[in-house]
Design a protein around this motif. Sequence first.
Motif, short mmCIF file in Angstrom:
data_model
loop_
_atom_site.label_atom_id
_atom_site.label_comp_id
_atom_site.label_asym_id
_atom_site.label_seq_id
_atom_site.Cartn_x
_atom_site.Cartn_y
_atom_site.Cartn_z
N ALA A 272 0.83 -1.21 0.00
CA ALA A 272 0.00 0.00 0.00
C ALA A 272 0.86 1.25 0.00
CB ALA A 272 -0.92 0.00 1.21
N ALA A 273 1.90 1.26 0.84
CA ALA A 273 2.76 2.44 0.94
C ALA A 273 3.54 2.68 -0.36
CB ALA A 273 3.72 2.28 2.11
N THR A 274 4.06 1.60 -0.95
CA THR A 274 4.83 1.73 -2.19
C THR A 274 3.97 2.29 -3.31
OG1 THR A 274 6.27 -0.12 -1.58
CG2 THR A 274 6.15 0.44 -3.92
N GLN B 275 9.18 0.69 4.62
CA GLN B 275 9.92 1.73 3.90
C GLN B 275 8.92 2.60 3.14
OE1 GLN B 275 13.32 1.94 4.41
NE2 GLN B 275 12.81 0.29 5.86
N ALA B 276 8.58 3.74 3.72
CA ALA B 276 7.52 4.58 3.15
C ALA B 276 7.77 6.05 3.43
CB ALA B 276 6.17 4.16 3.72
N PRO B 277 8.71 6.66 2.71
CA PRO B 277 8.93 8.10 2.88
C PRO B 277 7.67 8.88 2.54
CG PRO B 277 10.69 7.09 1.59
CD PRO B 277 9.60 6.07 1.71
N ILE C 22 -9.64 -2.31 17.18
CA ILE C 22 -8.21 -2.03 17.08
C ILE C 22 -7.93 -1.63 15.65
CG2 ILE C 22 -5.90 -3.07 17.15
CD1 ILE C 22 -6.89 -4.86 19.42
N TYR C 23 -7.16 -0.56 15.44
CA TYR C 23 -6.98 -0.06 14.08
C TYR C 23 -5.54 0.34 13.80
CZ TYR C 23 -6.65 4.74 15.84
OH TYR C 23 -6.24 5.88 16.48
N LEU C 24 -5.23 0.32 12.52
CA LEU C 24 -4.01 0.94 11.98
C LEU C 24 -4.42 1.61 10.69
CD1 LEU C 24 -0.87 1.37 11.77
CD2 LEU C 24 -0.83 -0.77 10.45
N ILE C 25 -4.17 2.90 10.55
CA ILE C 25 -4.44 3.58 9.29
C ILE C 25 -3.14 4.17 8.78
CG2 ILE C 25 -6.85 4.07 9.83
CD1 ILE C 25 -6.07 6.98 10.41
N GLY C 26 -3.02 4.22 7.45
CA GLY C 26 -1.85 4.80 6.81
C GLY C 26 -2.27 5.54 5.56
N TYR C 27 -1.60 6.64 5.28
CA TYR C 27 -1.96 7.42 4.09
C TYR C 27 -0.75 8.25 3.63
CZ TYR C 27 -2.65 10.77 7.92
OH TYR C 27 -2.48 11.52 9.06
N PRO C 28 -0.64 8.47 2.33
CA PRO C 28 0.47 9.29 1.82
C PRO C 28 0.25 10.77 2.16
CG PRO C 28 -1.02 8.69 0.05
CD PRO C 28 -1.51 7.96 1.26
N GLU C 29 1.31 11.41 2.57
CA GLU C 29 1.20 12.84 2.86
C GLU C 29 1.09 13.61 1.56
OE1 GLU C 29 4.73 13.62 5.06
OE2 GLU C 29 4.24 12.17 6.63
N GLU C 30 0.34 14.71 1.63
CA GLU C 30 0.15 15.52 0.43
C GLU C 30 1.47 16.15 0.01
OE1 GLU C 30 -3.52 17.81 -0.10
OE2 GLU C 30 -3.90 17.40 2.02
N SER C 31 1.72 16.14 -1.29
CA SER C 31 2.96 16.75 -1.80
C SER C 31 2.78 18.26 -1.90
CB SER C 31 3.27 16.19 -3.18
OG SER C 31 2.19 16.41 -4.06
#
Length: 262
Positions: A149-151, A233-235, A253-262
């Motif tokens: 997902a991060a890649t 590995q997710a800059p 129980i949760y884990l959320i991840g999202y790309p930061e806005e450029s």
Amino acid sequence: MNIRLQLFEFEDQPWFPHVIRQGMLDFLRFMITRLNAYEAAIPLLQELLERTRSSHLTDLCSGAGGGIASVQQQLTQRMGKPVQVTLSDLYPNLGAYEYIRHESGGAIDFIPEPVDATAVPESIKGVRTIFSSFHHFPPAVAKAILQDAATKRTAIGIFEGSKKSWLEMLLLWLFFPVIILVVTPFIRPFSISRLFFTYILPLIPLGIIWDGTVSLLRIYTPEQLRQMASEVQAPGYTWRAGRVGAGAGKYVIYLIGYPEES
């Protein structure tokens, strides 16, 4: 309960009869829906959709689609616009998916081909979600799901309907055998095989109790999820984990991840 044991679940085994697996998953879908178990996760899902300017969830490891109809309806109401959901799984439960699509009027669709959560095709878009399934994966595979997902710069939400407590374990052993026998005739779509393997040859109840016990032991704690996410590995990618909700059957129980806005 801070321990995590990687024991085996029948549902995960390729040799396990599909009719029994499907019966177990249909019961899980029924209970999650009736309890509205993921109500506390709705604000987190709304946040992911708004951050990514999306109105589409792609659900991975969908099982029988437990609770997804309620999630779709609540998100549509909160966001004031239609939210679409696509179900997928490595072992698609096509009967359940057809039923959910029909009941949702097409707001929930599905991918009939197997989808590997560690290598989701680029053509599959939308905020990724995994409900009640992330615990099935050992750490290396679970981390690979997050890494994929991060890649691909795709937001993802991992949700487990549990507080992960010994009290939940006790309730599972004492009450679920009775609950399974009471609610099975009301599970839809109706299935003769589900009745047979519940009341005549009770493989479905035995599978539910065993896999439910193992699931509680396998669920990652928020601390374990944070540690796992920190190794991805997710800059330019943000992770957050925790517990939300209150009351029996309402903890998530949760884990959320999202790309930061450029």
